[in-house]
Design an enzyme around this catalytic site. Structure first.
Site, PDB file in Angstrom:
ATOM      1  CB  SER A  71     119.893 106.038 112.842  1.00 14.89           C
ATOM      2  OG  SER A  71     119.058 104.958 112.534  1.00 14.89           O
ATOM      3  CD  GLU A  72     120.975 110.237 115.822  1.00 16.50           C
ATOM      4  OE1 GLU A  72     121.257 111.417 115.494  1.00 16.50           O
ATOM      5  OE2 GLU A  72     120.037 109.938 116.558  1.00 16.50           O
ATOM      6  CB  THR A  73     124.481 113.027 110.120  1.00 14.37           C
ATOM      7  OG1 THR A  73     123.852 112.311 109.052  1.00 14.37           O
ATOM      8  CG2 THR A  73     125.759 113.675 109.598  1.00 14.37           C
TER       9      THR A  73
END
Length: 262
Positions: free
Chosen positions: A45-47
């Protein structure tokens, strides 16, 4: 050049798997294009990319598709990483472009408390056609803030069972969509769809609770609140509305340590 990557599950607890984030600490700024390439390769979903700046940390968040202005679960994951690497740390301040400084504190029980700006939504009297068509159950009300449209339902069952059409919701860009209702077990429940910015359904979305918490606190005349995001993985968020801030508390766990060569 090799970057160390920690994959961390955020907002876990009570058999909830939470939302996975990749956390990368760098010694020097990377280009936006390079960070996006790494985030796309990580495919979570996010880095979050963090870099030490005096007594604070600059943080930037990237979905597999684009840079994100504000991400709660990757902030939680980044703080978890820093607290693990530096056991003497009790507080971390993150510098962000869009939402200012974010203060994060480690609690004695292992939970992590994050202080975010409040982003309460406003009522929308004429909801976009794509929103109504894109959800299989019509909402009772629609609200909106800079991040998303809020589809309000009278039934928790509707939130759990409704389906969505990606080709319609993507027309709402740059805004995403959150669906929400009162809950029997928790104070409120939600699901989050973001085809324009990251993917179809986000497992747990910390940032949207800076809008959900003040909305339900006002409607229920209750504060603090316990929220559940009802994705397949699921996640629990403890929320407190404090004037123009929303404090969100959660837990995280490191799932995997890896590396990426750039």
């Amino acid at each position: 050049m090799k970057l160390l990557v920690r994959f961390i599950d955020a907002f876990i607890g009570h058999n909830c798997k939470g939302n996975s984030a990749a956390v990368i600490e760098v010694d020097m700024p990377l280009t936006k294009q390079l960070m996006q390439e790494v985030a796309t390769k990580n495919n979570v979903s996010e880095t979050a990319f963090i870099i030490h700046n005096k007594n604070k940390y600059e943080i930037r968040w990237f979905s597999p598709l684009t840079e994100i202005d504000f991400c709660g679960h990757a902030t939680l994951a980044s703080a978890h990483y820093l607290f693990e690497e530096n056991p003497e740390l009790e507080k971390v301040v993150f510098i962000t472009k869009a939402v200012g400084d974010i203060t994060v504190e480690k609690q004695v029980d292992g939970a992590i408390l994050m202080d975010f700006p409040k982003q309460e939504p406003d009522l929308v009297t004429s909801p976009p056609k794509a929103l109504i068509i894109g959800l299989t159950i019509k909402p009772a009300e629609v609200y909106c803030n800079a991040q998303a449209y809020f589809a309000i339902y009278n039934s928790e069952h509707d939130v759990h069972t409704l389906e969505y059409t990606t080709s319609e919701l993507i027309k709402l860009a740059p805004r995403d969509v959150v669906v929400t209702a009162l809950s029997q077990e928790y104070d409120f429940v939600s699901r989050y769809f973001w085809p324009a910015n990251g993917g179809d359904e986000d497992p747990v979305t910390g940032s949207i609770h800076t809008g959900l918490a003040p909305f339900w606190a006002r409607r229920l005349n209750k504060n603090p609140l316990v929220a559940y995001q009802a994705s397949e993985r699921g996640g629990i968020l403890d929320c407190l509305v404090d004037n123009d801030r929303v404090v969100i508390c959660g837990r995280a766990a490191t799932a995997l340590c890896s590396s990426v060569t750039i």
